[in-house]
Write a protein that holds these residues in place. Structure first.
Motif, mmCIF file in Angstrom:
data_model
loop_
_atom_site.group_PDB
_atom_site.id
_atom_site.type_symbol
_atom_site.label_atom_id
_atom_site.label_comp_id
_atom_site.label_asym_id
_atom_site.label_seq_id
_atom_site.Cartn_x
_atom_site.Cartn_y
_atom_site.Cartn_z
ATOM 1 N N HIS A 139 47.061 16.966 24.080
ATOM 2 C CA HIS A 139 46.663 16.200 25.274
ATOM 3 C C HIS A 139 47.618 16.468 26.439
ATOM 4 C CE1 HIS A 139 43.248 14.000 23.704
ATOM 5 N NE2 HIS A 139 43.905 13.901 22.556
ATOM 6 N N ARG A 149 26.776 17.254 37.031
ATOM 7 C CA ARG A 149 28.205 17.213 37.380
ATOM 8 C C ARG A 149 28.624 18.407 38.249
ATOM 9 N NH1 ARG A 149 30.873 17.221 31.754
ATOM 10 N NH2 ARG A 149 29.272 18.810 31.480
ATOM 11 N N LYS A 187 39.997 17.691 33.673
ATOM 12 C CA LYS A 187 39.652 16.322 33.237
ATOM 13 C C LYS A 187 39.945 15.349 34.377
ATOM 14 C CE LYS A 187 40.136 13.477 29.050
ATOM 15 N NZ LYS A 187 38.742 13.253 28.677
ATOM 16 N N THR A 240 27.956 13.185 27.332
ATOM 17 C CA THR A 240 28.517 12.604 28.556
ATOM 18 C C THR A 240 30.033 12.438 28.453
ATOM 19 O OG1 THR A 240 28.107 10.348 27.776
ATOM 20 C CG2 THR A 240 26.402 11.353 29.155
ATOM 21 N N SER A 241 30.541 12.222 27.232
ATOM 22 C CA SER A 241 32.005 12.149 27.073
ATOM 23 C C SER A 241 32.413 12.720 25.709
ATOM 24 C CB SER A 241 32.477 10.698 27.203
ATOM 25 O OG SER A 241 31.810 9.889 26.253
ATOM 26 N N CYS A 242 31.765 13.832 25.341
ATOM 27 C CA CYS A 242 32.042 14.437 24.033
ATOM 28 C C CYS A 242 31.522 15.868 24.003
ATOM 29 C CB CYS A 242 31.374 13.620 22.928
ATOM 30 S SG CYS A 242 29.632 13.275 23.251
ATOM 31 N N LEU A 301 34.297 20.493 29.158
ATOM 32 C CA LEU A 301 35.685 20.113 28.935
ATOM 33 C C LEU A 301 36.158 20.764 27.632
ATOM 34 C CD1 LEU A 301 38.002 18.267 30.026
ATOM 35 C CD2 LEU A 301 37.371 16.712 28.196
ATOM 36 N N ILE A 353 40.103 18.477 22.924
ATOM 37 C CA ILE A 353 41.232 18.583 21.991
ATOM 38 C C ILE A 353 40.709 18.392 20.568
ATOM 39 C CG2 ILE A 353 43.467 17.569 21.363
ATOM 40 C CD1 ILE A 353 43.351 19.074 24.121
ATOM 41 N N THR A 354 39.735 17.488 20.408
ATOM 42 C CA THR A 354 39.138 17.276 19.084
ATOM 43 C C THR A 354 38.324 18.509 18.680
ATOM 44 O OG1 THR A 354 38.858 15.028 19.918
ATOM 45 C CG2 THR A 354 38.014 15.465 17.713
ATOM 46 N N THR A 381 32.084 15.411 19.111
ATOM 47 C CA THR A 381 33.493 15.064 18.887
ATOM 48 C C THR A 381 34.133 14.603 20.189
ATOM 49 O OG1 THR A 381 34.364 17.291 19.362
ATOM 50 C CG2 THR A 381 33.809 16.806 17.055
ATOM 51 N N ALA A 382 35.067 13.680 20.060
ATOM 52 C CA ALA A 382 35.890 13.230 21.187
ATOM 53 C C ALA A 382 37.069 12.475 20.596
ATOM 54 C CB ALA A 382 35.101 12.317 22.114
ATOM 55 N N ALA A 383 38.121 12.349 21.392
ATOM 56 C CA ALA A 383 39.345 11.711 20.885
ATOM 57 C C ALA A 383 39.070 10.310 20.347
ATOM 58 C CB ALA A 383 40.390 11.666 21.992
HETATM 59 N N1 PLP Z 1 33.543 16.509 26.948
HETATM 60 C C1 PLP Z 1 33.626 15.534 27.875
HETATM 61 C C2 PLP Z 1 32.763 15.620 29.085
HETATM 62 C C3 PLP Z 1 34.522 14.463 27.697
HETATM 63 O O1 PLP Z 1 34.590 13.502 28.641
HETATM 64 C C4 PLP Z 1 35.311 14.416 26.523
HETATM 65 C C5 PLP Z 1 36.239 13.315 26.310
HETATM 66 O O2 PLP Z 1 36.447 12.465 27.133
HETATM 67 C C6 PLP Z 1 35.170 15.441 25.574
HETATM 68 C C7 PLP Z 1 34.291 16.475 25.827
HETATM 69 C C8 PLP Z 1 35.987 15.436 24.317
HETATM 70 O O3 PLP Z 1 37.314 15.802 24.566
HETATM 71 P P1 PLP Z 1 38.487 15.311 23.623
HETATM 72 O O4 PLP Z 1 38.128 15.767 22.238
HETATM 73 O O5 PLP Z 1 39.687 15.990 24.145
HETATM 74 O O6 PLP Z 1 38.528 13.817 23.731
#
Ligand code: PLP
Length: 281
Positions: A49, A137, A144, A178-180, A201, A204-205, A239-241
């Protein structure tokens, strides 16, 4: 109960924490963020991170306002002061406060804010139902930034349809959730996920899961896929953190793996949690 948060060098109760109305994070979304998972009161993949944070800052011509060692100490202090066992630490750094002007101000003091969020991360998951939606987007999704209105609106389209999330589609191909990050598993057991570029993005996961899958001798293909291909896959997941590995059990009304988490996703999820517990610091 009030949390202890961190704002510009101080730990203080959340109700006393303030940021200027001139902060460029507020006026221009001129800031970046990170979310680090906490398991057993320890940080998951902290180094990953921080590395991504430095890259995001660098892309926006900003610097890390404190050393990575100090940043680690602040994370640990917040875990301690808030008795956080499982959840996340949110971190945001902006260019700071300055009179409103599109040009970057000179010599402003950057704003740094961190707070904790308690939530269960390691409990078994029953899977999410998703829809597809256009990716509206900007073009630098690899940074990020805190400008999250487009994914927020997109998530609300899914919610309005009674679903959990959306996979965003651009030029006919899925970018990500949207966030993964988004994945499918073929009937032969191959994992497919979009290749890294400015379109998504760099999760990291995602990096951790692909490493784990490679160690398990699973075949991985990093390329774009369509919603149609996803609907015909054996399994799918995100996947997401703060989601870890979350099974996707429905895509645009088509059920996958019998509407329940499939074996590959279940195994990856268990392994990811086991490995994260071992490596957390
Ligand atoms: N893609 C998007 C658009 C995100 O907002 C996120 C996490 O917030 C991820 C992927 C997953 O990233 P990470 O695994 O680093 O949380």
């Amino acid at each position: 109960m009030s949390r202890t948060v961190y704002v510009n060098d101080s730990f203080l109760p959340e109700e006393n924490a303030t940021v200027s109305i001139f902060d460029r994070g507020f006026l221009f979304a001129d800031g970046v963020y990170e979310v680090t998972a906490v398991l057993d009161s320890k940080l998951v993949d902290f180094a990953g991170h921080v590395t991504r944070l430095e890259r995001s800052l660098n892309e926006l011509k900003m610097e890390l306002p404190i050393s990575s060692e100090e940043l680690l100490n602040v994370h640990r202090e917040l875990i301690k002061r808030n008795n956080l066992e499982e959840g996340a630490i949110y971190l945001q750094i902006t260019r700071g406060a300055a009179d409103r002007d599109f040009a970057f101000p000179k010599d402003t003091k950057q704003t740094i804010v961190l707070f904790t969020q308690a939530k269960p991360l390691s409990a078994p998951k029953s899977g999410i139902r998703i829809i597809s939606a256009p990716d509206i987007r900007w073009g630098r999704r690899d940074i990020k930034t805190v400008q999250l209105l487009a994914p927020s609106l997109t998530k609300m389209i899914a919610k309005a349809e009674g679903k959990d999330d959306a996979w965003m589609v651009e030029d006919g191909f899925v970018t990500e959730g949207t966030s993964c990050n988004a994945y499918i598993v073929t009937k032969e057991g191959k994992i497919i996920t979009r290749d890294l570029s400015t379109s998504i993005l760099h999760g990291i996961t995602r990096a951790a899961i692909l490493k784990l899958a490679a160690e398990m001798d699973m075949e991985i293909e990093e390329r774009a896929f369509t919603i149609k291909e996803a609907q015909q896959a054996a399994e799918a997941f995100v996947t997401a953190a703060t989601a870890f590995v979350n099974p996707v059990i429905e895509i645009d009304g088509v059920e996958l793996s019998g509407g329940a988490p499939g074996p590959v996703v279940t195994r990856l999820s268990q392994l990811y949690i086991e490995e994260s517990r071992k490596a957390a610091m």
